[in-house]
Design an enzyme around this catalytic site. Structure first.
Site, PDB file in Angstrom:
ATOM      1  N   CYS A 127      76.496  19.143  37.377  1.00 21.06           N
ATOM      2  CA  CYS A 127      77.045  20.116  39.276  1.00 21.06           C
ATOM      3  C   CYS A 127      76.422  20.636  39.775  1.00 21.06           C
ATOM      4  O   CYS A 127      75.421  21.796  39.014  1.00 21.06           O
ATOM      5  CB  CYS A 127      78.363  20.631  38.179  1.00 21.06           C
ATOM      6  SG  CYS A 127      79.241  19.756  37.064  1.00 21.06           S
ATOM      7  N   ARG A 160      72.743  16.487  40.794  1.00 16.57           N
ATOM      8  CA  ARG A 160      73.302  16.972  39.794  1.00 16.57           C
ATOM      9  C   ARG A 160      74.564  16.397  39.342  1.00 16.57           C
ATOM     10  O   ARG A 160      75.110  16.572  38.285  1.00 16.57           O
ATOM     11  CB  ARG A 160      73.609  17.997  39.933  1.00 16.57           C
ATOM     12  CG  ARG A 160      72.557  19.381  40.702  1.00 16.57           C
ATOM     13  CD  ARG A 160      72.084  20.664  40.677  1.00 16.57           C
ATOM     14  NE  ARG A 160      72.848  21.217  40.113  1.00 16.57           N
ATOM     15  CZ  ARG A 160      71.044  22.646  39.150  1.00 16.57           C
ATOM     16  NH1 ARG A 160      70.336  22.047  39.412  1.00 16.57           N
ATOM     17  NH2 ARG A 160      71.741  22.674  37.920  1.00 16.57           N
ATOM     18  N   TRP A 173      79.969  16.756  37.404  1.00 18.63           N
ATOM     19  CA  TRP A 173      80.157  15.477  36.606  1.00 18.63           C
ATOM     20  C   TRP A 173      80.531  16.475  35.819  1.00 18.63           C
ATOM     21  O   TRP A 173      80.266  17.724  35.220  1.00 18.63           O
ATOM     22  CB  TRP A 173      78.214  15.548  36.172  1.00 18.63           C
ATOM     23  CG  TRP A 173      77.767  14.577  35.184  1.00 18.63           C
ATOM     24  CD1 TRP A 173      78.535  13.337  35.128  1.00 18.63           C
ATOM     25  CD2 TRP A 173      77.923  14.964  33.601  1.00 18.63           C
ATOM     26  NE1 TRP A 173      77.659  13.121  34.022  1.00 18.63           N
ATOM     27  CE2 TRP A 173      77.498  13.926  32.582  1.00 18.63           C
ATOM     28  CE3 TRP A 173      78.289  16.170  32.672  1.00 18.63           C
ATOM     29  CZ2 TRP A 173      78.287  13.689  31.794  1.00 18.63           C
ATOM     30  CZ3 TRP A 173      78.604  15.993  31.444  1.00 18.63           C
ATOM     31  CH2 TRP A 173      78.612  14.841  30.657  1.00 18.63           C
ATOM     32  N   ASN A 200      79.091  26.157  37.726  1.00 20.91           N
ATOM     33  CA  ASN A 200      78.476  25.003  36.771  1.00 20.91           C
ATOM     34  C   ASN A 200      78.578  25.547  34.826  1.00 20.91           C
ATOM     35  O   ASN A 200      78.529  26.709  34.793  1.00 20.91           O
ATOM     36  CB  ASN A 200      77.102  25.041  36.827  1.00 20.91           C
ATOM     37  CG  ASN A 200      76.786  24.396  37.965  1.00 20.91           C
ATOM     38  OD1 ASN A 200      77.547  23.406  38.417  1.00 20.91           O
ATOM     39  ND2 ASN A 200      75.250  24.030  38.508  1.00 20.91           N
ATOM     40  N   GLY A 201      78.641  24.860  33.646  1.00 25.96           N
ATOM     41  CA  GLY A 201      78.633  25.141  33.086  1.00 25.96           C
ATOM     42  C   GLY A 201      79.665  24.610  32.321  1.00 25.96           C
ATOM     43  O   GLY A 201      80.285  24.391  32.563  1.00 25.96           O
ATOM     44  N   GLU A 260      61.592   3.552  25.851  1.00 24.20           N
ATOM     45  CA  GLU A 260      61.957   3.815  27.059  1.00 24.20           C
ATOM     46  C   GLU A 260      62.524   2.257  27.743  1.00 24.20           C
ATOM     47  O   GLU A 260      63.562   2.465  29.124  1.00 24.20           O
ATOM     48  CB  GLU A 260      60.651   4.282  27.563  1.00 24.20           C
ATOM     49  CG  GLU A 260      61.624   4.460  28.812  1.00 24.20           C
ATOM     50  CD  GLU A 260      61.547   5.666  28.866  1.00 24.20           C
ATOM     51  OE1 GLU A 260      62.023   6.096  28.805  1.00 24.20           O
ATOM     52  OE2 GLU A 260      61.809   5.390  30.764  1.00 24.20           O
ATOM     53  N   LYS A 283      66.119   2.341  29.551  1.00 22.83           N
ATOM     54  CA  LYS A 283      66.107   1.870  31.698  1.00 22.83           C
ATOM     55  C   LYS A 283      66.929   1.001  31.709  1.00 22.83           C
ATOM     56  O   LYS A 283      68.040   0.955  33.138  1.00 22.83           O
ATOM     57  CB  LYS A 283      64.687   1.357  32.100  1.00 22.83           C
ATOM     58  CG  LYS A 283      63.565   2.648  32.456  1.00 22.83           C
ATOM     59  CD  LYS A 283      64.157   3.715  33.447  1.00 22.83           C
ATOM     60  CE  LYS A 283      65.099   4.907  32.920  1.00 22.83           C
ATOM     61  NZ  LYS A 283      63.924   6.038  32.124  1.00 22.83           N
ATOM     62  N   GLU A 303      71.064   2.194  31.266  1.00 22.96           N
ATOM     63  CA  GLU A 303      71.288   3.484  32.600  1.00 22.96           C
ATOM     64  C   GLU A 303      70.910   2.069  33.719  1.00 22.96           C
ATOM     65  O   GLU A 303      72.289   3.074  34.755  1.00 22.96           O
ATOM     66  CB  GLU A 303      70.637   4.497  32.204  1.00 22.96           C
ATOM     67  CG  GLU A 303      69.256   4.430  32.737  1.00 22.96           C
ATOM     68  CD  GLU A 303      68.327   5.629  32.369  1.00 22.96           C
ATOM     69  OE1 GLU A 303      69.037   6.296  32.846  1.00 22.96           O
ATOM     70  OE2 GLU A 303      67.240   5.828  32.111  1.00 22.96           O
ATOM     71  N   HIS A 332      64.026  -4.670   8.722  1.00 23.26           N
ATOM     72  CA  HIS A 332      64.897  -4.203   7.826  1.00 23.26           C
ATOM     73  C   HIS A 332      66.533  -3.879   8.691  1.00 23.26           C
ATOM     74  O   HIS A 332      67.222  -2.696   8.514  1.00 23.26           O
ATOM     75  CB  HIS A 332      64.178  -3.272   7.736  1.00 23.26           C
ATOM     76  CG  HIS A 332      63.207  -2.855   7.169  1.00 23.26           C
ATOM     77  ND1 HIS A 332      63.055  -3.159   5.747  1.00 23.26           N
ATOM     78  CD2 HIS A 332      61.829  -2.941   7.502  1.00 23.26           C
ATOM     79  CE1 HIS A 332      61.437  -2.946   5.700  1.00 23.26           C
ATOM     80  NE2 HIS A 332      60.356  -2.778   7.098  1.00 23.26           N
ATOM     81  N   LYS A 380      71.201  13.699  37.013  1.00 22.66           N
ATOM     82  CA  LYS A 380      69.711  13.746  36.986  1.00 22.66           C
ATOM     83  C   LYS A 380      69.620  15.135  35.915  1.00 22.66           C
ATOM     84  O   LYS A 380      68.400  14.763  35.786  1.00 22.66           O
ATOM     85  CB  LYS A 380      69.584  14.314  38.900  1.00 22.66           C
ATOM     86  CG  LYS A 380      67.528  13.855  38.484  1.00 22.66           C
ATOM     87  CD  LYS A 380      67.175  12.688  38.560  1.00 22.66           C
ATOM     88  CE  LYS A 380      65.749  12.521  38.663  1.00 22.66           C
ATOM     89  NZ  LYS A 380      65.011  11.188  37.238  1.00 22.66           N
TER      90      LYS A 380
END
Ligand code: F6R
Length: 624
Positions: A2, A27, A74, A100-101, A497, A501, A504, A520, A619
């Site tokens: 946010c 954000r 968000w 925010n929060g 990674e 990628k 997302e 395994h 982000k």
């Protein structure tokens, strides 16, 4: 998560609010809204979806008000709808709040307020703040007292922007263990959770301390603690980079940022290693500390570095993957045992640290709540702390005196790419620095390593030059439902990674494994429908990785490799090879990740996904 913005001055507020929101859309981008005070009334416009939806609303209903607050969301509490978008108000429309929060005790407060007759119109935790402040105000308290008494009742960590229609010349900003800044211009001021939002208008700013209220007006900024004590602070001038919305001819920021990687590495290398014959320049020079802005460098003494018995790396997501490679690098070069922790997993757990531990937090944004909280706790328990971040003005940079700044410029695309390789290069530099301080790396070896590092940007350019072949492969495999990424040793984190990628950016399900782990359990998912992407470069784990690949091939998986060009053994096993130039295994993660970034990018692009702002993400992840 946010973004809060605000403007107060003599010009129309809306254009400023929108321009600030555009800088903060990274954000969160599931809804946005503004509240402007106009002709003695609060004018609130909100829209679910991207900021462009709000912009269209604002264009059709222009506002002349010169004071306002805004928000990009968000969602945490309540779906991303128009109704749940911020700002939120009390039922009489006196107070408007952006937040925010998380307000952790909001259900108790909401029950109490409903019992007292307040009418709620959203599912958010934020709305309780508007009602609390309004009730205090209506009972005859001053606006400052109303805000302070309201926030004293809140549990959680948060930042708030509040306006009162009866105080049309003021914005109240509250910071409680979060990040909030006030920008000061000529007879105008700005509010933003990231000063980037108003950097084009002013570089004079005040960062709110923890548990602090700022009363903003054109006659100045007044600061108060939650007990009402006033304090005075001089604004600092921030000369860190501006937000430049420039795709440089690329269709997406992500593609541009992938291509920026060689230059990003050149910048970080030249900042800390301008001459390979000298020690890595990570020692902090007190001479450069200025103006309250954190500066790069490590302030630990040589004795403290020699005395280190353990290093703990804390991070989330992509930064965690960089940390996993950081472990291998530091253990190899400096001989110090390293543990890497997902920062959120450190919460509520006994952290075994002491004054012989160095805790390293890695965070592109420097605002990730889980990472900051874990670092703070480690510091309180007596550990030395160090931050690796791309934002010199971030919360993280203010939490520790030992800092490495990655020199990436702003990373706009939500998926991290250039900041990941910059975090990796920071670990190589840190590893050499620690080794030089502890005398654990012979000078000749250190010199060879530094020379090899200097060549990496050029090798990365060679990888980027193969992108047409990566695009062909991406289009060929784009309809897969699941993909598996494997690697060993230094390239096990690369596999993790690569899988992250792909998930997302394309929303295709993908998992990354240590190649030796396939047998395994995960091998059960393999059949002819599943592409397996193996990262394999000559070195200690080369033969074993190829054996693991054979196991996947025997299950008819579709075989893709990231490997050194011309590798005949690889050509015999894999149907598709994404090439990198010859490179030593120790440095290979700086190259092998690039074909994986491009592969995910081209698949997402071919599938028509929102490459720069994938669904459900933000982000800067500022909630725990
Ligand atoms: C993935 C990604 C995230 C971040 C994570 C930590 O592409 O960007 O996984 O790496 O949210 O963020 P920072 O580095 O800002 O702490």
């Amino acid at each position: 998560m946010c973004g809060i913005v605000g403007y107060l001055g003599s010009s129309q507020a809306v254009p400023y609010l929108v321009s600030e929101l555009k800088c903060l859309e990274y954000r969160g981008y599931d809804s946005a809204g503004v509240a402007v005070i106009e002709e003695g009334k609060l004018r609130i416009l909100k829209a679910a979806g991207k900021l462009s939806n709000l912009e269209s609303l604002l264009q059709s209903a222009p506002s002349g008000g010169t004071i306002g607050i805004g928000h990009t969301r968000w969602a945490t509490h309540g779906a991303p709808t128009d109704l749940n978008a911020h700002p939120h108000t009390d039922e009489d429309g006196i107070i408007a709040v952006v937040h925010n929060g998380i307000i952790e005790n909001y259900t108790d407060l909401k029950d109490e307020l409903i019992a007292a007759g307040c009418k709620f119109s959203s599912d958010t935790d934020t709305e309780v703040v508007a009602h609390l402040v309004a009730r205090n105000y209506k009972s005859g308290k001053s606006m400052l007292q109303s805000v302070i008494e309201a926030v004293r009742r809140l549990k959680g960590i948060y930042a708030l922007g509040i306006v009162n229609v009866k105080h049309p010349g003021e914005i109240y900003a509250v910071n409680h263990h979060y990040s909030l800044t006030v920008g000061i211009g000529d007879n105008e001021c700005f509010l933003a959770s990231d000063s980037l939002a108003y950097r084009q208008y002013t570089n004079q700013m005040i960062r709110l301390e923890q548990s602090e209220v700022a009363v903003m007006s054109t006659s100045g900024i007044k600061l108060f603690s939650f007990d009402g004590t006033e304090s005075v602070r001089t604004p600092i001038s921030s000369d860190t980079f501006q937000f430049v919305a420039d795709k440089a001819g690329f269709k997406h920021y992500l593609h541009k940022e992938i291509h920026e990687q060689p230059n990003v590495l050149r910048q970080t290398l030249s900042a800390y290693m301008s001459d390979v014959n000298l020690p890595v320049a990570l020692r902090k020079s007190e001479a450069v500390a200025k103006n309250g802005i954190p500066t790069a460098g490590i302030a630990l003494s040589n004795g403290q570095i020699k005395g280190l018995e353990r290093i703990q790396i804390l991070a989330c997501g992509t930064a965690y993957h960089a940390g996993l490679i950081g472990k291998y690098i530091i253990e190899e070069l400096a001989g110090i045992p390293v543990d890497v922790e997902i920062a959120s997993e450190c919460r509520g757990r006994k952290l075994l640290v002491n004054d012989r531990t160095l805790t390293i937090a890695v965070s592109q944004s420097g605002e990730t709540a889980d990472t900051l909280a874990a670092l703070k706790e480690a510091g309180e328990l007596g550990s030395f702390t160090l931050g690796i971040t791309n934002r010199a003005d971030s919360h993280l940079a203010h939490l520790t005196n030992n800092l490495i700044f990655t020199k990436c410029g702003i990373e706009v695309s939500v998926a991290a790419t250039k900041t990941y390789v910059a975090q990796l290069i920071s670990f190589y530099l840190l590893g050499i620095f620690l080794a030089e301080e502890r005398g654990s790396l012979p000078a000749k070896q250190a010199l060879e390593l530094k020379k090899s590092l200097m060549l990496i940007p050029t090798l990365q350019e060679q990888v980027l030059a193969t992108e047409d072949a990566v695009k062909d492969a991406a289009i060929h495999y784009k309809n897969a439902q699941d993909m598996v990424f494997v690697g060993r040793g230094f390239n096990y984190p690369t596999a993790l990674e690569g899988a992250l990628k792909l998930k997302e950016l394309s929303y295709i399900h993908a998992s990354g494994y240590a190649a030796g782990e396939l047998k395994h359990g995960p091998i059960a998912v393999l059949d002819e429908q599943v592409p397996v992407i193996t990262v394999v470069v000559p070195g200690i784990v080369y033969d074993k990785t190829l054996s693991n690949a054979q196991e996947a091939k025997a299950r008819n998986a579709q075989m893709i490799a990231v490997a050194v060009e011309g590798d005949k053994a690889v050509a015999r096993i894999f149907e598709t090879v994404l090439n990198i130039p010859p490179v030593q295994e120790f440095l290979s993660p700086l190259l092998t990740v690039i074909p994986l970034q491009l592969f995910s990018y081209f698949i997402a692009e071919a599938l028509g996904k929102d490459v720069d702002q994938p669904r459900n993400l933000a982000k800067s992840v500022t909630v725990e």
